[in-house]
Design a protein around this motif. Structure first.
Motif, short mmCIF file in Angstrom:
data_model
loop_
_atom_site.label_atom_id
_atom_site.label_comp_id
_atom_site.label_asym_id
_atom_site.label_seq_id
_atom_site.Cartn_x
_atom_site.Cartn_y
_atom_site.Cartn_z
N LEU A 9 0.83 -1.21 0.00
CA LEU A 9 0.00 0.00 0.00
C LEU A 9 0.87 1.25 0.00
N ILE A 10 1.87 1.28 0.84
CA ILE A 10 2.76 2.44 0.91
C ILE A 10 3.50 2.64 -0.41
N GLU A 11 3.97 1.56 -0.99
CA GLU A 11 4.68 1.66 -2.27
C GLU A 11 3.75 2.11 -3.40
N ALA A 12 2.51 1.64 -3.40
CA ALA A 12 1.55 2.07 -4.43
C ALA A 12 1.22 3.55 -4.27
N ALA A 13 1.09 4.01 -3.03
CA ALA A 13 0.82 5.43 -2.80
C ALA A 13 2.01 6.28 -3.23
N TYR A 14 3.21 5.82 -2.96
CA TYR A 14 4.41 6.56 -3.35
C TYR A 14 4.54 6.64 -4.87
N ALA A 15 4.07 5.63 -5.58
CA ALA A 15 4.15 5.61 -7.03
C ALA A 15 3.17 6.59 -7.68
N GLU A 16 2.21 7.07 -6.93
CA GLU A 16 1.21 7.99 -7.46
C GLU A 16 1.69 9.43 -7.30
N PRO A 17 1.96 10.16 -8.41
CA PRO A 17 2.48 11.53 -8.33
C PRO A 17 1.62 12.48 -7.50
N THR A 18 0.31 12.34 -7.57
CA THR A 18 -0.57 13.23 -6.80
C THR A 18 -0.33 13.07 -5.30
N LEU A 19 -0.17 11.84 -4.84
CA LEU A 19 0.07 11.60 -3.42
C LEU A 19 1.50 11.94 -3.02
N ARG A 20 2.41 11.80 -3.93
CA ARG A 20 3.81 12.10 -3.64
C ARG A 20 4.02 13.58 -3.34
N ARG A 21 3.11 14.43 -3.80
CA ARG A 21 3.19 15.87 -3.52
C ARG A 21 2.69 16.21 -2.12
N LEU A 22 2.09 15.25 -1.43
CA LEU A 22 1.54 15.49 -0.10
C LEU A 22 2.46 14.92 0.98
N TYR A 23 2.17 15.28 2.22
CA TYR A 23 2.92 14.79 3.38
C TYR A 23 2.22 13.53 3.90
N PRO A 24 2.89 12.37 3.81
CA PRO A 24 2.26 11.13 4.29
C PRO A 24 2.47 10.94 5.79
N PHE A 25 1.49 10.34 6.43
CA PHE A 25 1.67 9.97 7.83
C PHE A 25 0.81 8.75 8.12
N THR A 26 1.22 8.01 9.12
CA THR A 26 0.47 6.82 9.51
C THR A 26 -0.02 6.97 10.94
N SER A 27 -1.13 6.33 11.19
CA SER A 27 -1.69 6.29 12.53
C SER A 27 -2.59 5.07 12.61
N HIS A 28 -2.38 4.24 13.60
CA HIS A 28 -3.21 3.04 13.79
C HIS A 28 -3.28 2.19 12.51
N TRP A 29 -2.15 2.03 11.86
CA TRP A 29 -2.02 1.22 10.64
C TRP A 29 -2.81 1.77 9.47
N ALA A 30 -3.11 3.05 9.48
CA ALA A 30 -3.78 3.71 8.37
C ALA A 30 -2.81 4.69 7.73
N LEU A 31 -2.89 4.84 6.42
CA LEU A 31 -2.06 5.77 5.68
C LEU A 31 -2.93 6.96 5.30
N ARG A 32 -2.46 8.14 5.70
CA ARG A 32 -3.21 9.37 5.44
C ARG A 32 -2.26 10.42 4.89
N PHE A 33 -2.82 11.56 4.47
CA PHE A 33 -2.02 12.59 3.83
C PHE A 33 -2.43 13.97 4.32
N SER A 34 -1.46 14.89 4.26
CA SER A 34 -1.69 16.25 4.72
C SER A 34 -1.03 17.23 3.75
N THR A 35 -1.54 18.46 3.74
CA THR A 35 -0.89 19.52 2.95
C THR A 35 0.09 20.31 3.79
#
Length: 108
Positions: free
Chosen positions: A22-48
């Protein structure tokens, strides 16, 4: 994603490979790569914005111990669907992101 992969993918758990995919697929997506990733309780989320004051955008992505990937509006609730492939879940999340997301800024 700004920086490198969240450290959660380094922890030992029964769904470690699913979570890493999941993390690698998100990293491969240019739109998500422009955001700040963070994890909490085994969930992957994003912030500006970076920590400490996160501005959370988009959806919550999860990896299940059964090999499925969830997308949800709420925290760790896959109410928008379960997917067999990580890239399918990432595509579903990106589709629902606001189109006007800017670059990451400091969350100070």
């Amino acid at each position: 994603m700004a920086g490198h992969a969240p450290r959660g993918c380094e922890l030992e758990c029964s769904w470690q490979q699913t979570y890493r995919a999941l993390i690698e697929a998100a990293y491969a997506e240019p739109t998500l790569r422009r955001l700040y990733p963070f994890t909490s309780h085994w969930a992957l989320r994003f912030s500006t914005t970076t920590r400490p004051n996160l501005t959370v955008v988009g959806l919550c992505l999860t990896a299940g111990s059964d090999g499925t990937y969830g997308v949800g509006r709420g925290f760790v609730t896959p109410d928008l669907g379960l997917f067999a492939m990580a890239d399918e879940a990432v595509a579903a999340a990106v589709y629902r992101l606001p189109s006007s997301l800017g670059p990451v800024t400091l969350g100070g």
